[in-house]
Design an enzyme around this catalytic site. Structure first.
Site, PDB file in Angstrom:
ATOM      1  N   ASP A   1      -0.818  -4.994   6.149  1.00 41.60           N
ATOM      2  CA  ASP A   1      -1.775  -5.899   5.514  1.00 41.60           C
ATOM      3  C   ASP A   1      -1.521  -5.995   4.012  1.00 41.60           C
ATOM      4  OD1 ASP A   1      -2.570  -3.199   5.219  1.00 41.60           O
ATOM      5  OD2 ASP A   1      -4.570  -3.835   4.609  1.00 41.60           O
ATOM      6  N   GLU A   2      -2.008  -7.053   3.421  1.00 37.48           N
ATOM      7  CA  GLU A   2      -2.064  -7.241   1.962  1.00 37.48           C
ATOM      8  C   GLU A   2      -0.729  -6.948   1.275  1.00 37.48           C
ATOM      9  OE1 GLU A   2      -6.767  -6.340   1.159  1.00 37.48           O
ATOM     10  OE2 GLU A   2      -5.444  -4.606   1.336  1.00 37.48           O
ATOM     11  N   ALA A   3       0.353  -7.422   1.880  1.00 32.15           N
ATOM     12  CA  ALA A   3       1.684  -7.206   1.310  1.00 32.15           C
ATOM     13  C   ALA A   3       2.057  -8.375   0.395  1.00 32.15           C
ATOM     14  CB  ALA A   3       2.711  -7.051   2.425  1.00 32.15           C
TER      15      ALA A   3
ATOM     16  N   HIS B   1       0.841  -1.212   0.000  1.00 28.87           N
ATOM     17  CA  HIS B   1       0.000   0.000   0.000  1.00 28.87           C
ATOM     18  C   HIS B   1       0.873   1.258   0.000  1.00 28.87           C
ATOM     19  CE1 HIS B   1      -3.920  -1.989   0.674  1.00 28.87           C
ATOM     20  NE2 HIS B   1      -3.224  -2.863   1.384  1.00 28.87           N
TER      21      HIS B   1
END
Length: 536
Positions: free
Chosen positions: A343-345, A280
């Site tokens: 998150d969401e790496a 992100h």
């Protein structure tokens, strides 16, 4: 026999029959009262029926207080006294002179003495008699929360910014109240769409009505960077120049951020700033080419897909960047937490992720703050002492998180299929998303944060938070629509004891909020699961 003498037996029978009916009726009313809670029990049960979150306990005394035109207000805390006076003066038109630290109580008195020890730092005792209102607390936060309860006991028009006719009545009795969890939060994503200081302060005022005490600000993402960093100025100037859909974006100066922190503190709310990483991060990577492993800056991004960006884990400059950004933010943030995302790496390998999170946690600690991150940080190993991990998944099992919790990491509960305020209410909802499911009021309310995740219970749960991601959220009216009425449901889960949990009772109390929101101009969603009062 005379006619009058002859009629006496008939009259006697009529009298006895009427007496029998009266007695039966009285007995019926008594029995009804015993079985349904009429009489004094009705008053007791009706006393808090407009209050969200539900109080710990309440007892009615059968009286009614009416705020007189000549009422006075005394407070041991100037800020809370001024807050209450401002609301009441606007809607009632009364002068309501405020005295701070008075030796004799006013018609409404806010006192920092006399509260039971059980109320703790945020609780209060509220007593309403025929002649006045007394709110007692041990700390100013408790007085402020008690004021919110008093405002909910008054007619909804009390929240109007213009003078209303009244009368301003409150049912008499006593409420003793304190929170179940110490962390009761709401998150606003400023990165996908930018919001001004005034818009966020408006949201703070709305959150404060329901005893929210943490404001989590998502300040960076692929689509925008929203806080000026003096050591890396292009982050805001360039990285903050766009948003989802290609709009103008925007960013806060450090003075803007400090203004929001101070405003939130005036509502007894602690700001938790988030700089999401290592994923992100496209806005940062686009702002500075040297942060990229290949030295080439990507283009600014205005879409909504996730998982494609990553800071360069092997690059020493990455940690200089993180240290300087978090250092400036820590200096501006009096609260205990810096949220590092995590998150969401999916563009970062598991080993690189573990390396990166471990180093960043050390940086946060070095700046005198405690780590907060999405629950994925537990995949990198047990976070340092004092850390909080925020659970956001749609499952009820997270073994690495449970292991971290067993080792002291506190968990903030935000399961996306219950707590994400950006999910649609139903398929007809124009705003929002559906990937975590549809969330109407009963779904938002129908879970227990203290007993939801396998292996994470009791004192391991820090509290609950309602995140509002803004891929589809552009205006304050959009924020209102997605947060209300679901945010109060989450607030009750965070504040009220589980023993009070009742969907039917909550729905009735939530419906009573409608006139308040109308008076305030809150653009709330009229859920069909709730019976809203006519005209609200």
């Amino acid at each position: 026999m005379s006619r009058s003498a002859a009629s006496r037996p008939v009259l006697r029978r009529l009298f006895l029959r009427r007496l029998f009916v009266v007695v039966l009726t009285a007995l019926g009313l008594v029995c009804a009262g015993l079985s349904s809670g009429a009489g004094p029990a009705t008053a007791a049960s009706a006393f808090p029926d407009t209050v969200v979150p539900a109080p710990v306990s309440e007892t009615a005394n059968g009286t009614t207080f009416t705020l007189p035109a000549g009422a006075t207000l005394t407070s041991d805390d100037a800020g809370t006294g001024g807050y209450l006076a401002g609301i009441l003066r606007a809607s009632t038109g009364y002068a309501l002179p405020l005295t701070v630290g008075a030796t004799s109580p006013g018609t409404i008195a806010l006192s920092l003495s006399g509260a039971p020890a059980t109320v703790g730092a945020e609780g209060y005792q509220l007593t309403v008699s025929r002649t006045g209102v007394l709110i007692q607390a041990q700390q100013a936060a408790g007085l402020f929360h008690g004021v919110q309860t008093l405002l909910q006991l008054l007619p909804g028009a009390v929240m109007s910014p213009t003078v209303q006719p009244g009368p301003w009545t409150v049912a008499g009795g006593t409420i003793l109240d304190y929170p179940r969890f110490g962390y009761r939060g709401a998150m606003l994503d400023l990165a996908r769409h930018f919001f001004t200081v005034a818009q966020v302060e408006r949201y703070v005022d709305e959150l404060a009505l329901y005893k929210i005490n943490y404001l989590h600000l998502h300040l960076s993402d692929d689509q925008g960077w929203r806080i000026a960093i003096n050591s890396w100025p292009n982050l805001a100037v360039y990285g903050g120049s766009t948003e989802v859909g290609g709009g103008p974006g925007g960013y806060w100066t450090q003075a803007d951020y400090s203004a929001v922190v101070a405003y939130a503190a005036s509502r007894f709310m602690t700001v938790v700033p988030e700089i999401d990483m290592p994923g992100h991060t496209n806005a940062a990577l686009a702002s500075y080419a040297p942060l990229n492993c290949n030295g080439v800056a990507p283009s600014l991004y205005t879409g909504t897909n996730v998982g494609f960006s990553s800071l360069c884990v092997s690059l020493p400059l990455t940690y200089t960047f993180v240290d300087q950004v978090l250092g400036e933010l820590a200096a501006l943030t009096p609260g205990p937490y810096l949220h590092i995302g995590g998150d969401e790496a999916s563009s970062t390998s598991a080993s690189d992720y573990a390396t990166f999170i471990g180093k960043v946690e050390q940086i946060v600690t070095a700046h005198g703050k405690s780590v907060m991150g999405w629950h994925n940080i537990a995949d990198a190993g047990t976070p340092p002492a004092g850390a909080q991990a925020q659970f956001w998944d749609t499952t009820t099992s997270a073994p690495n998180l449970a292991a971290a919790a067993a080792n002291g990491t506190k968990v903030v509960m935000s399961p996306a299929n219950h707590a994400y305020l950006d999910m649609k209410y139903n398929h007809r909802t124009k705003l929002g998303q559906t990937w975590a499911g549809l969330i109407d009021v009963n779904t938002a309310y129908g879970w227990d944060p203290g007993n939801y995740l396998t292996g994470v219970t009791g004192s391991e749960v820090a509290g609950v938070e309602g995140p509002l991601w803004t891929e589809t959220i552009v205006t304050s009216a959009d924020i209102d629509y997605m947060a209300f009425p679901r945010l109060p449901a989450l607030a009750e889960l965070g504040w009220s004891p589980w023993s009070t949990h009742s969907q039917t009772a909550f729905d009735a109390r939530l419906g009573a909020q409608g006139p308040r929101w109308k008076a305030m101009g809150v653009n709330y969603y009229h859920s069909t699961q709730i019976s809203w009062p006519a005209g609200s």
